[in-house]
Design an enzyme around this catalytic site. Sequence first.
Site, short mmCIF file in Angstrom:
data_model
loop_
_atom_site.label_atom_id
_atom_site.label_comp_id
_atom_site.label_asym_id
_atom_site.label_seq_id
_atom_site.Cartn_x
_atom_site.Cartn_y
_atom_site.Cartn_z
N ARG A 266 -4.52 19.08 7.28
CA ARG A 266 -4.86 20.46 6.97
C ARG A 266 -5.66 20.48 5.67
NH1 ARG A 266 -1.98 23.52 3.49
NH2 ARG A 266 0.06 22.65 3.96
N HIS A 270 -1.89 26.39 3.79
CA HIS A 270 -1.02 26.64 4.95
C HIS A 270 -1.40 27.97 5.59
CE1 HIS A 270 2.55 26.73 7.45
NE2 HIS A 270 2.83 27.92 6.98
N TYR A 279 0.75 21.73 -5.04
CA TYR A 279 1.59 20.65 -4.52
C TYR A 279 0.80 19.47 -3.94
CZ TYR A 279 0.69 23.19 -0.12
OH TYR A 279 0.09 23.84 0.93
#
Length: 371
Positions: A266, A270, A279
């Site tokens: 990805r 998200h 992160y």
Amino acid sequence: MSPQITPIADTAQDLELSERILSPDGTRVLNPRLDPFVADVDPAQLRSLLRDMIILRRIDAEGVALQRQGQLGLWAPCQGQEATQIGTARALAPADYVFPSYRETGVIYARGAKPGDYVRMWRGEEGAAYDPAELRIAPLQIIIGAQTLHAVGYALGIKHDGADEVAVTYFGDGATSQGDVNEAMIFAASYQAPVVFVCQNNHWAISEPVTVQSQYPIAGRAPGFGIPSLRVDGNDVLACMAAMRWALDHARTGNGPAYIEAVTYRMGPHTTADDPTRYRDTEELESWRQRDPITRLEAHLRAAGELTDDHVAETQAAADVVAKDMRAACLGMVTRPPLAVFDGVYAEPHTGLDRQRAEYAAYVSSFESEV
């Protein structure tokens, strides 16, 4: 003695443990297991797959832009996952039925979605994102992993009816930690349901890396349920098509469920409510950028002399038209008045519904008095 299973240490190793047909630089590699399933794919079909992926990426970019401009409440980007979605979806038969999560924009596109179908749900308008009966795709599923149970239930119906169909369900690596997914696999294996499980391992379940959720390849779980599996390079559109053709043939010929883990990445957040910079390491992101599925197929076609600048330019222009139509459809949608949510709930008058309508009307009017 139990077979030795290699744990996943990092994303580079994770990818190398996957089967592929096209290497990251576009070179065709011999794959005796997958090659027979794409022996018929000629340069024209490869150009069509490239076109699909380019258009999908443009649709995805437009969705992000519309959300940032306040036209959509949310958008779930799929940049980087184009090969997995297009490769598997283009292998489906028209009668097959898909049970997606919320990120399968490419599958919706491949099944013939109209411009407004991509945005209707994310804008909060009436109805599902699209007509499920027309596209043969169940409504987008927000509850993580729930669609796998729906797919198995539908597949059991296929089996009892003796129909020539397969149910296909898509989910992410994070969903494999959900009880629903494991229960679905138990039922599918127990009753030999004609269903294909497609795990898009994009390495991140929101902010949780797959190396925390699974110390070993996710595809290795399926045989434990009695379900054969394949683990493929999810950025290789040919490998994804071959894997899906294998899985569909297995399920369609009465051999029960099959499982595909497509190892991809990805590239974006998200959802548009997420900030992946909090992160995710930039070096990891850049390493995966070198494995871009579109660049890979384009390099392969150019090396074979089967792709010109004119073809790419025409495809980009077509993608812009699709995005333009999608934006126009979004901006042209007329939102129903708030109280219309109570319309059509019951066929006959209902006192409880009347009370709720009155209470909600008072709530809505309270905002008007504050202006």
